[in-house]
Design a protein around this motif. Structure first.
Motif, PDB file in Angstrom:
ATOM      1  N   LYS A 252      48.399  34.640  43.086  1.00  0.00           N
ATOM      2  CA  LYS A 252      49.581  34.436  43.441  1.00  0.00           C
ATOM      3  C   LYS A 252      50.096  33.492  42.132  1.00  0.00           C
ATOM      4  N   GLU A 253      49.248  32.458  42.017  1.00  0.00           N
ATOM      5  CA  GLU A 253      49.547  31.539  40.869  1.00  0.00           C
ATOM      6  C   GLU A 253      49.736  32.158  39.647  1.00  0.00           C
ATOM      7  N   LEU A 254      48.709  33.059  39.249  1.00  0.00           N
ATOM      8  CA  LEU A 254      48.582  33.771  38.254  1.00  0.00           C
ATOM      9  C   LEU A 254      49.406  34.666  38.081  1.00  0.00           C
ATOM     10  N   SER A 255      50.013  35.322  39.139  1.00  0.00           N
ATOM     11  CA  SER A 255      51.133  36.359  39.071  1.00  0.00           C
ATOM     12  C   SER A 255      52.577  35.931  38.663  1.00  0.00           C
ATOM     13  N   ASN A 256      52.662  34.652  38.925  1.00  0.00           N
ATOM     14  CA  ASN A 256      53.787  34.013  38.589  1.00  0.00           C
ATOM     15  C   ASN A 256      53.949  33.893  37.008  1.00  0.00           C
TER      16      ASN A 256
ATOM     17  N   ALA B 102      41.010  32.269  46.671  1.00  0.00           N
ATOM     18  CA  ALA B 102      41.249  33.352  45.692  1.00  0.00           C
ATOM     19  C   ALA B 102      42.759  33.833  45.715  1.00  0.00           C
ATOM     20  N   VAL B 103      43.178  34.202  46.891  1.00  0.00           N
ATOM     21  CA  VAL B 103      44.591  34.806  47.165  1.00  0.00           C
ATOM     22  C   VAL B 103      45.661  33.821  46.335  1.00  0.00           C
ATOM     23  N   LYS B 104      45.377  32.516  47.031  1.00  0.00           N
ATOM     24  CA  LYS B 104      46.322  31.519  46.384  1.00  0.00           C
ATOM     25  C   LYS B 104      46.349  31.601  44.986  1.00  0.00           C
ATOM     26  N   ARG B 105      45.262  31.562  44.181  1.00  0.00           N
ATOM     27  CA  ARG B 105      45.295  31.500  42.732  1.00  0.00           C
ATOM     28  C   ARG B 105      45.968  32.792  42.095  1.00  0.00           C
TER      29      ARG B 105
ATOM     30  N   ASP C  84      52.959  42.010  47.248  1.00  0.00           N
ATOM     31  CA  ASP C  84      52.102  40.715  47.407  1.00  0.00           C
ATOM     32  C   ASP C  84      51.003  41.143  48.002  1.00  0.00           C
ATOM     33  N   ASP C  85      50.787  42.492  48.307  1.00  0.00           N
ATOM     34  CA  ASP C  85      49.377  42.947  48.969  1.00  0.00           C
ATOM     35  C   ASP C  85      48.637  42.612  47.729  1.00  0.00           C
ATOM     36  N   ILE C  86      48.913  43.036  46.448  1.00  0.00           N
ATOM     37  CA  ILE C  86      47.926  43.044  45.545  1.00  0.00           C
ATOM     38  C   ILE C  86      47.202  41.716  45.276  1.00  0.00           C
ATOM     39  N   ASP C  87      47.862  40.584  45.650  1.00  0.00           N
ATOM     40  CA  ASP C  87      47.123  39.267  45.610  1.00  0.00           C
ATOM     41  C   ASP C  87      45.871  39.188  46.532  1.00  0.00           C
ATOM     42  N   ILE C  88      46.058  40.102  47.934  1.00  0.00           N
ATOM     43  CA  ILE C  88      44.853  40.025  48.551  1.00  0.00           C
ATOM     44  C   ILE C  88      43.965  40.922  48.286  1.00  0.00           C
ATOM     45  N   ILE C  89      44.491  41.973  47.599  1.00  0.00           N
ATOM     46  CA  ILE C  89      43.346  42.799  47.094  1.00  0.00           C
ATOM     47  C   ILE C  89      42.664  42.549  46.047  1.00  0.00           C
ATOM     48  N   THR C  90      43.302  41.691  45.056  1.00  0.00           N
ATOM     49  CA  THR C  90      42.525  41.014  44.005  1.00  0.00           C
ATOM     50  C   THR C  90      41.407  40.020  44.407  1.00  0.00           C
ATOM     51  N   ALA C  91      41.887  39.215  45.647  1.00  0.00           N
ATOM     52  CA  ALA C  91      40.815  38.594  46.154  1.00  0.00           C
ATOM     53  C   ALA C  91      39.527  39.221  46.737  1.00  0.00           C
ATOM     54  N   ILE C  92      39.798  40.256  47.343  1.00  0.00           N
ATOM     55  CA  ILE C  92      38.922  41.026  48.143  1.00  0.00           C
ATOM     56  C   ILE C  92      38.128  42.072  47.149  1.00  0.00           C
ATOM     57  N   SER C  93      38.843  42.971  46.422  1.00  0.00           N
ATOM     58  CA  SER C  93      38.293  43.982  45.631  1.00  0.00           C
ATOM     59  C   SER C  93      38.024  43.373  44.173  1.00  0.00           C
ATOM     60  N   GLY C  94      38.989  42.727  43.466  1.00  0.00           N
ATOM     61  CA  GLY C  94      38.892  42.327  42.268  1.00  0.00           C
ATOM     62  C   GLY C  94      37.603  41.300  41.963  1.00  0.00           C
TER      63      GLY C  94
END
Length: 158
Positions: free
Chosen positions: A154-158, A149-152, A51-61
């Motif tokens: 999570k949506e995309l990773s599903n 961005a984190v919410k999105r 789940d940390d990947i979603d936060i990192i996506t929003a921060i770093s990605g």
């Protein structure tokens, strides 16, 4: 074995920061191979929770876009305020690069560096009176944007 990664756009410059998450089927050899690959495009680190990947996506990605946008705003505002005979895009880019260089070469936090630039009664303090004085502070707007961005992610990773 499955590895989920989140590099960012700076990979094209060898300056990415990549988050890595591996499921329970990866072994040390697979982990080493993954580290070897991602070390070629910048720095990397492992996370223990996918789940940390979603936060990192929003921060770093997405992070480079936030810096690009700030630079874009500085350039546009400089033009709007009357700097027409100089390259405001170049001016803003050099400010961004110099600031990044200072952050990377310093052991101080970004907060400490910002405070060092903010002289009591000076121009930077005057600017931060606006950035931090309302219901919609820069921090709050950015936090809300990152949460979206984190919410999105999570949506995309599903």
């Amino acid at each position: 074995p499955v590895i989920r990664t989140m590099p960012n756009l700076a990979a094209s410059e060898g300056s990415s920061v990549t988050a890595l998450y591996g499921n329970s089927f990866i072994d040390d050899d697979f982990k080493l191979l993954t580290e070897n690959i991602f070390s070629k495009i910048g720095e990397f680190f492992w996370v223990n929770n996918e789940d940390d990947i979603d936060i990192i996506t929003a921060i770093s990605g997405s992070g480079p876009a936030y810096y690009f946008y700030l630079t874009e705003c500085l350039s546009s505002i400089a033009k709007e305020m009357g700097l027409k005979k100089i390259d405001t895009n170049k001016l803003a880019k050099i400010v961004a690069k110099g600031s990044s260089d200072l952050m990377m070469s310093s052991s101080k936090t970004a907060n400490e560096l910002r405070e060092n630039v903010t002289s009591k009664g000076g121009t930077t303090e005057a600017a931060f009176e606006i950035l931090e004085d309302s219901q919609k502070t820069f921090y709050t707007l950015l936090k809300n944007a990152i949460e979206n961005a984190v919410k999105r992610s999570k949506e995309l990773s599903n």
